[in-house]
Motif scaffolding. Sequence first.
Motif, PDB file in Angstrom:
ATOM      1  N   ALA A   1      47.492 -10.807 -14.523  1.00  0.00           N
ATOM      2  CA  ALA A   1      48.613  -9.871 -14.652  1.00  0.00           C
ATOM      3  C   ALA A   1      49.558 -10.031 -13.473  1.00  0.00           C
ATOM      4  N   SER A   2      50.845  -9.844 -13.752  1.00  0.00           N
ATOM      5  CA  SER A   2      51.854  -9.866 -12.693  1.00  0.00           C
ATOM      6  C   SER A   2      51.944  -8.483 -12.054  1.00  0.00           C
ATOM      7  N   TRP A   3      52.638  -8.404 -10.899  1.00  0.00           N
ATOM      8  CA  TRP A   3      52.844  -7.104 -10.272  1.00  0.00           C
ATOM      9  C   TRP A   3      53.697  -6.205 -11.156  1.00  0.00           C
ATOM     10  N   GLU A   4      54.600  -6.785 -11.920  1.00  0.00           N
ATOM     11  CA  GLU A   4      55.414  -5.974 -12.838  1.00  0.00           C
ATOM     12  C   GLU A   4      54.532  -5.332 -13.906  1.00  0.00           C
ATOM     13  N   GLU A   5      53.585  -6.106 -14.483  1.00  0.00           N
ATOM     14  CA  GLU A   5      52.687  -5.568 -15.514  1.00  0.00           C
ATOM     15  C   GLU A   5      51.751  -4.513 -14.925  1.00  0.00           C
ATOM     16  N   ILE A   6      51.268  -4.764 -13.713  1.00  0.00           N
ATOM     17  CA  ILE A   6      50.392  -3.784 -13.063  1.00  0.00           C
ATOM     18  C   ILE A   6      51.157  -2.504 -12.770  1.00  0.00           C
ATOM     19  N   GLY A   7      52.395  -2.652 -12.302  1.00  0.00           N
ATOM     20  CA  GLY A   7      53.221  -1.477 -12.048  1.00  0.00           C
ATOM     21  C   GLY A   7      53.426  -0.641 -13.306  1.00  0.00           C
ATOM     22  N   GLN A   8      53.709  -1.311 -14.419  1.00  0.00           N
ATOM     23  CA  GLN A   8      53.908  -0.592 -15.678  1.00  0.00           C
ATOM     24  C   GLN A   8      52.640   0.154 -16.085  1.00  0.00           C
ATOM     25  N   ALA A   9      51.479  -0.493 -15.925  1.00  0.00           N
ATOM     26  CA  ALA A   9      50.217   0.135 -16.304  1.00  0.00           C
ATOM     27  C   ALA A   9      49.901   1.347 -15.433  1.00  0.00           C
ATOM     28  N   CYS A  10      50.426   1.345 -14.196  1.00  0.00           N
ATOM     29  CA  CYS A  10      50.163   2.443 -13.262  1.00  0.00           C
ATOM     30  C   CYS A  10      51.304   3.458 -13.207  1.00  0.00           C
ATOM     31  N   GLY A  11      52.329   3.267 -14.053  1.00  0.00           N
ATOM     32  CA  GLY A  11      53.468   4.174 -14.039  1.00  0.00           C
ATOM     33  C   GLY A  11      54.313   4.025 -12.796  1.00  0.00           C
ATOM     34  N   MET A  12      54.415   2.776 -12.292  1.00  0.00           N
ATOM     35  CA  MET A  12      55.153   2.518 -11.054  1.00  0.00           C
ATOM     36  C   MET A  12      56.079   1.333 -11.266  1.00  0.00           C
ATOM     37  N   THR A  13      56.943   1.097 -10.302  1.00  0.00           N
ATOM     38  CA  THR A  13      57.772  -0.100 -10.323  1.00  0.00           C
ATOM     39  C   THR A  13      56.951  -1.286  -9.806  1.00  0.00           C
ATOM     40  N   ARG A  14      57.449  -2.501 -10.044  1.00  0.00           N
ATOM     41  CA  ARG A  14      56.791  -3.700  -9.520  1.00  0.00           C
ATOM     42  C   ARG A  14      56.698  -3.643  -8.001  1.00  0.00           C
ATOM     43  N   GLN A  15      57.812  -3.236  -7.342  1.00  0.00           N
ATOM     44  CA  GLN A  15      57.835  -3.182  -5.884  1.00  0.00           C
ATOM     45  C   GLN A  15      56.829  -2.157  -5.356  1.00  0.00           C
ATOM     46  N   GLY A  16      56.757  -1.011  -6.042  1.00  0.00           N
ATOM     47  CA  GLY A  16      55.832   0.032  -5.604  1.00  0.00           C
ATOM     48  C   GLY A  16      54.383  -0.412  -5.706  1.00  0.00           C
ATOM     49  N   ALA A  17      54.035  -1.067  -6.807  1.00  0.00           N
ATOM     50  CA  ALA A  17      52.661  -1.543  -6.992  1.00  0.00           C
ATOM     51  C   ALA A  17      52.319  -2.617  -5.974  1.00  0.00           C
ATOM     52  N   SER A  18      53.263  -3.537  -5.743  1.00  0.00           N
ATOM     53  CA  SER A  18      53.026  -4.615  -4.785  1.00  0.00           C
ATOM     54  C   SER A  18      52.830  -4.062  -3.385  1.00  0.00           C
ATOM     55  N   ARG A  19      53.686  -3.114  -2.984  1.00  0.00           N
ATOM     56  CA  ARG A  19      53.560  -2.529  -1.647  1.00  0.00           C
ATOM     57  C   ARG A  19      52.219  -1.821  -1.466  1.00  0.00           C
ATOM     58  N   ARG A  20      51.763  -1.167  -2.513  1.00  0.00           N
ATOM     59  CA  ARG A  20      50.554  -0.356  -2.397  1.00  0.00           C
ATOM     60  C   ARG A  20      49.270  -1.174  -2.393  1.00  0.00           C
ATOM     61  N   TRP A  21      49.242  -2.251  -3.225  1.00  0.00           N
ATOM     62  CA  TRP A  21      47.963  -2.936  -3.409  1.00  0.00           C
ATOM     63  C   TRP A  21      47.925  -4.406  -3.014  1.00  0.00           C
TER      64      TRP A  21
END
Length: 304
Positions: A43-63
Amino acid sequence: MQIVEEIEGSGGLGGLARMTEAIAALETRRTELIAQLRSQRLASWEEIGQACGMTRQGASRRWSQQAQATSFGDAAAAYRRGRPPYPESAVDWLVPGTARSALDLGAGTGKLTQLLAARDLTVTAVEPLAAMREELVAAVPGVEVLDGSAEEIPLGDGTVDSVVVAQAWHWFDAAKALPEIARVLAPGGTLGLVWNIRDHSVPWVAELDRVLHRHTRQEIDTTPSIGTPFRLVERFEVRWEHPLTRAELLDLVASRSYVITMPAADRDELMHQVIELLDSHLDLRGRRKLSMPYVTRCTRARLT
C-alpha cells in the motif's frame, strides 16, 4: 457500538481504564499493520491515509519513522554484509576498562556485539527483530541474544556495567529508554552511543549522498543530549576507512531503512543510479575494492 459498550461496561473510572487499554492495543496493532503494508509494498501512503481517514502527508508524518525502524528485518542479510564494523579505539572509549559485563542494545546483526565478545566481557545482545537476531546468532555464537527493546529491556535491575547502543539511538523513545537503561545498569555504570557517518568531505562520497538524498534525506542527531539520571556526558570522534567491495557497497545502500521502504520502482531506479556512479566516477570506475571513509561519533554518560 456494541463492542464499545462491552469494553466500557458500567462506566466510571474502571470503564475509562478498560477503554484506554483497548485504544492503546488497537493503536499498537494499527502501527504494526501499517509497517507490514509498507515493508511488503502492499500500500502507498495515500492508500494508508485514506484507510485511516487522513491525508497522505498526515499518515506519512505519523508512521513513516516506525515503518522504517521495523523495516531492517526485510534486508537483514544485506545489512550484515554491507554495514561497517566500528573502530577499536571507539569501543575502547565507549566501554570502561573496569566493566565486566556489557549490553548491546538494539544490536541488529551483531556488528558491535562481535567486537564486545572479543573482549574480557560477559555480553548480552537485545534486538527486537527476529531476522536480525538470526543473523546475530550466526555471526556471534555463544553470546546471549534476547528479544526485547530499549523501552522494555528483558534484564534484571543493576545487572550490567555498560550499555552500548550502535547506530540505533535515533530509533528509541528516549523518554522511556533512559529510565530502562538506568534500571539495568549497576551503580556508576555507563551508557555509550555510537554512529558511523560517511565522510562527505571525500568527493565521491558526497556524490553518493547526493544520489541517495535525491529520493529522501534522513537527518540523525549524532550528538544527542542525555538527561537525568545520567551525568558527565562526554564526546569522542575518530576518522577511519572501511575496505569493502562493490557488492558490499550496494548492500550498504540496499540496507538503508528509507531504501527498504521505497516503492519497488523507485528503489530499482536508485540502485541503478548508484551502479552508474560506480561505473562512471573517476575515483571508482574499474575498481573491485573500495575504501569507505567514516567519521565515528561517540557519546558516553555515567549513571549518577
